[in-house]
Scaffold this motif. Structure first.
Motif, PDB file in Angstrom:
ATOM      1  N   LYS A   1      16.105 -79.331 -15.709  1.00 13.02           N
ATOM      2  CA  LYS A   1      17.111 -79.579 -16.734  1.00 13.02           C
ATOM      3  C   LYS A   1      18.304 -80.322 -16.144  1.00 13.02           C
ATOM      4  CE  LYS A   1      19.687 -77.280 -20.433  1.00 13.02           C
ATOM      5  NZ  LYS A   1      19.980 -75.992 -21.114  1.00 13.02           N
ATOM      6  N   ALA A   2      18.712 -79.942 -14.941  1.00 17.08           N
ATOM      7  CA  ALA A   2      19.814 -80.626 -14.263  1.00 17.08           C
ATOM      8  C   ALA A   2      19.448 -82.076 -13.979  1.00 17.08           C
ATOM      9  CB  ALA A   2      20.159 -79.905 -12.962  1.00 17.08           C
ATOM     10  N   PHE A   3      18.195 -82.318 -13.621  1.00 19.13           N
ATOM     11  CA  PHE A   3      17.708 -83.685 -13.387  1.00 19.13           C
ATOM     12  C   PHE A   3      17.915 -84.539 -14.630  1.00 19.13           C
ATOM     13  CE2 PHE A   3      13.829 -86.396 -13.929  1.00 19.13           C
ATOM     14  CZ  PHE A   3      14.180 -87.393 -13.033  1.00 19.13           C
ATOM     15  N   HIS A   4      17.488 -84.041 -15.789  1.00 20.28           N
ATOM     16  CA  HIS A   4      17.618 -84.824 -17.022  1.00 20.28           C
ATOM     17  C   HIS A   4      19.072 -84.953 -17.473  1.00 20.28           C
ATOM     18  CE1 HIS A   4      13.549 -85.921 -18.197  1.00 20.28           C
ATOM     19  NE2 HIS A   4      13.171 -84.795 -17.612  1.00 20.28           N
ATOM     20  N   LYS A   5      19.855 -83.918 -17.260  1.00 19.78           N
ATOM     21  CA  LYS A   5      21.278 -84.008 -17.587  1.00 19.78           C
ATOM     22  C   LYS A   5      21.958 -85.089 -16.751  1.00 19.78           C
ATOM     23  CE  LYS A   5      22.133 -80.688 -20.658  1.00 19.78           C
ATOM     24  NZ  LYS A   5      22.786 -80.935 -21.970  1.00 19.78           N
ATOM     25  N   ASN A   6      21.577 -85.154 -15.489  1.00 21.94           N
ATOM     26  CA  ASN A   6      22.175 -86.137 -14.596  1.00 21.94           C
ATOM     27  C   ASN A   6      21.714 -87.554 -14.900  1.00 21.94           C
ATOM     28  OD1 ASN A   6      23.883 -85.174 -11.996  1.00 21.94           O
ATOM     29  ND2 ASN A   6      22.604 -83.505 -12.748  1.00 21.94           N
TER      30      ASN A   6
END
Length: 443
Positions: free
Chosen positions: A316-321
């Motif tokens: 999720k952090a990957f896609h948020k970034n």
């Protein structure tokens, strides 16, 4: 003893593939003096305390195919060689395969780097899309070459700053075949040049300014190691001098490259783009049992993230970034290090602290691509952490440069009944590590 090799259809069109694959298997080679000399130092020996707990295998078989690098023929041959798909007739070409019974029960993990090098970026993407169309169980991981394209496209779509203006040219010569394909398939023969500026204006849009080389080290201080900053500047000095010539060698002017990049923005970034699914479906990591699948490797920060928050949080952090406007902050972060690192001094560090956190997170083995091998898969130890290297040099262009014949065929099977099975057209036998042998790799 049960044969660990996959059953491959003997249809006429599969004979060439079968003929290039091993028909026998042997125990996984443990020649430490040669197999591991390049990466295993004395301090890299595994800490046995990490192996006290049980190793859990994936609940269902996983086949790992990594770094197809725009070779659709090699990718589909690897799917066939692993017994996952079959073609129905001699006339069927790319994207004409169907899932086998084994393919329907197996998770297919694509280990990143679908793009660059060639010869068939767009066909490779269409072949991966066909797997989704067949409702195959596919996990697509982020590779550094894949994300470099995204960063390059976003960089020229946004206002230039010190952190992003080098990201287009940073893609280098290996992305040029993609722009050639896009121009040929979407622009050639059409009036593409009406709204495209002249060569000098395109050069200014695509290349970093002269001041970038002075400003970047100060901008990157605190984010990159000193070695990392020096490496970036040297890399950009080289690529800035050579990128335009690589485009000319491919028959592309900078105007054509810029026009093709605008088409790529529509194809990859717009909601209705043909390849909009590509970055949307991508994941950073996938944990199956005690095995962590990713493109490159880990560092201390990501080890703590996996321990405290787990893989869902990391993805999720990957896609948020990916959605953040600060491209520099993303591309040089711990998240991006996961698909970029080769455990060099320029990369974010993985120390005993990180390895301990990784093991506490229930991860015993990292399955990776990124580091290509010419004699099939390798099991090795890096920074005290066991890695299975699954990039077996599939794409034809890399193979030509390394003296290998034709397109590559290879896949890594991880199964609780069969163990770890490495299949490659460049090794005379399949390499097999039985489930009960995993603890003894480097005892």
């Amino acid at each position: 003893m049960r044969n660990p090799l996959p059953k491959v259809s003997k249809r006429p069109q599969h004979k060439e593939i079968i003929a290039r694959l091993p028909t026998e298997w042997t125990p996984w080679p443990h020649d430490k003096s040669s197999c591991n000399a390049a990466v295993r130092e004395p301090h890299d020996a595994p800490n046995n305390k990490h192996w006290k707990k049980k190793v859990y295998w994936p609940k269902k078989p996983v086949v790992f195919i990594s770094d197809p690098h725009a070779d659709a023929t090699a990718f589909e041959a690897s799917l066939i060689g692993a017994g996952l798909v079959e073609r129905k007739s001699k006339k069927d070409g790319l994207c004409k395969y169907t899932l086998t019974k084994v393919g329907k029960k197996t998770e297919i993990v694509i280990g990143g780097d679908c793009l660059d090098k060639g010869p068939s970026n767009l066909d490779l993407l269409r072949s991966v899309k066909h797997l989704y169309r067949l409702k195959a169980n596919v996990t697509l991981l982020a590779g550094n070459h894949d994300l470099r394209l995204l960063m390059g496209l976003l960089a020229i779509a946004r206002k230039k700053d010190v952190g992003n203006q080098h990201l287009f040219v940073r893609m280098g010569k290996k992305v040029v075949p993609l722009f050639r394909e896009v121009f040929d398939q979407y622009l050639d023969g059409k009036k593409w040049d009406k709204k495209i500026p002249d060569e000098d204006a395109c050069r200014q849009k695509l290349f970093p300014g002269d001041e970038w080389f002075k400003e970047f080290p100060f901008h990157a201080a605190g984010f990159l190691t000193a070695e990392g900053i020096d490496r970036e500047v040297r890399k950009m000095e080289s690529k800035s001098h050579s990128f335009e010539q690589h485009c000319r060698d491919a028959g592309l002017s900078l105007r054509q490259v810029y026009a093709a990049s605008l088409v790529c923005q529509k194809l990859f970034l717009h909601k209705k783009g043909e390849f909009n699914w590509f970055f949307r479906k991508m994941e950073l990591v996938a944990k199956r049992g005690s095995f962590l699948f990713l493109h490159a490797g880990l560092d201390d920060i990501m080890g703590e993230v996996l321990l405290k928050n787990g893989t869902k949080y990391a993805n999720k952090a990957f896609h948020k970034n990916l959605q953040r406007r600060d491209l520099f902050g993303f591309y040089y972060s711990s998240i991006a290090n996961t698909f970029r690192t080769k455990y060099r001094d320029a990369d974010l560090p993985l120390t005993e602290r990180g390895v301990t956190a990784i093991h506490k997170a229930g991860i015993k083995v990292v399955v990776q691509g990124h580091v290509n091998r010419n004699e099939g898969q390798r099991i090795t130890i890096k920074k005290g952490l066991v890695h299975i290297e699954g990039d077996v040099t599939l794409d034809e262009h890399s193979r030509q440069q390394e003296g290998l014949q034709g397109y590559g065929i290879g896949a890594t099977l991880i199964d609780k009944k069969k163990g770890v099975v490495g299949i490659s057209c460049d090794y005379p036998t399949a390499k097999v590590l039985r489930p009960n042998e995993l603890h003894n790799i480097y005892a």
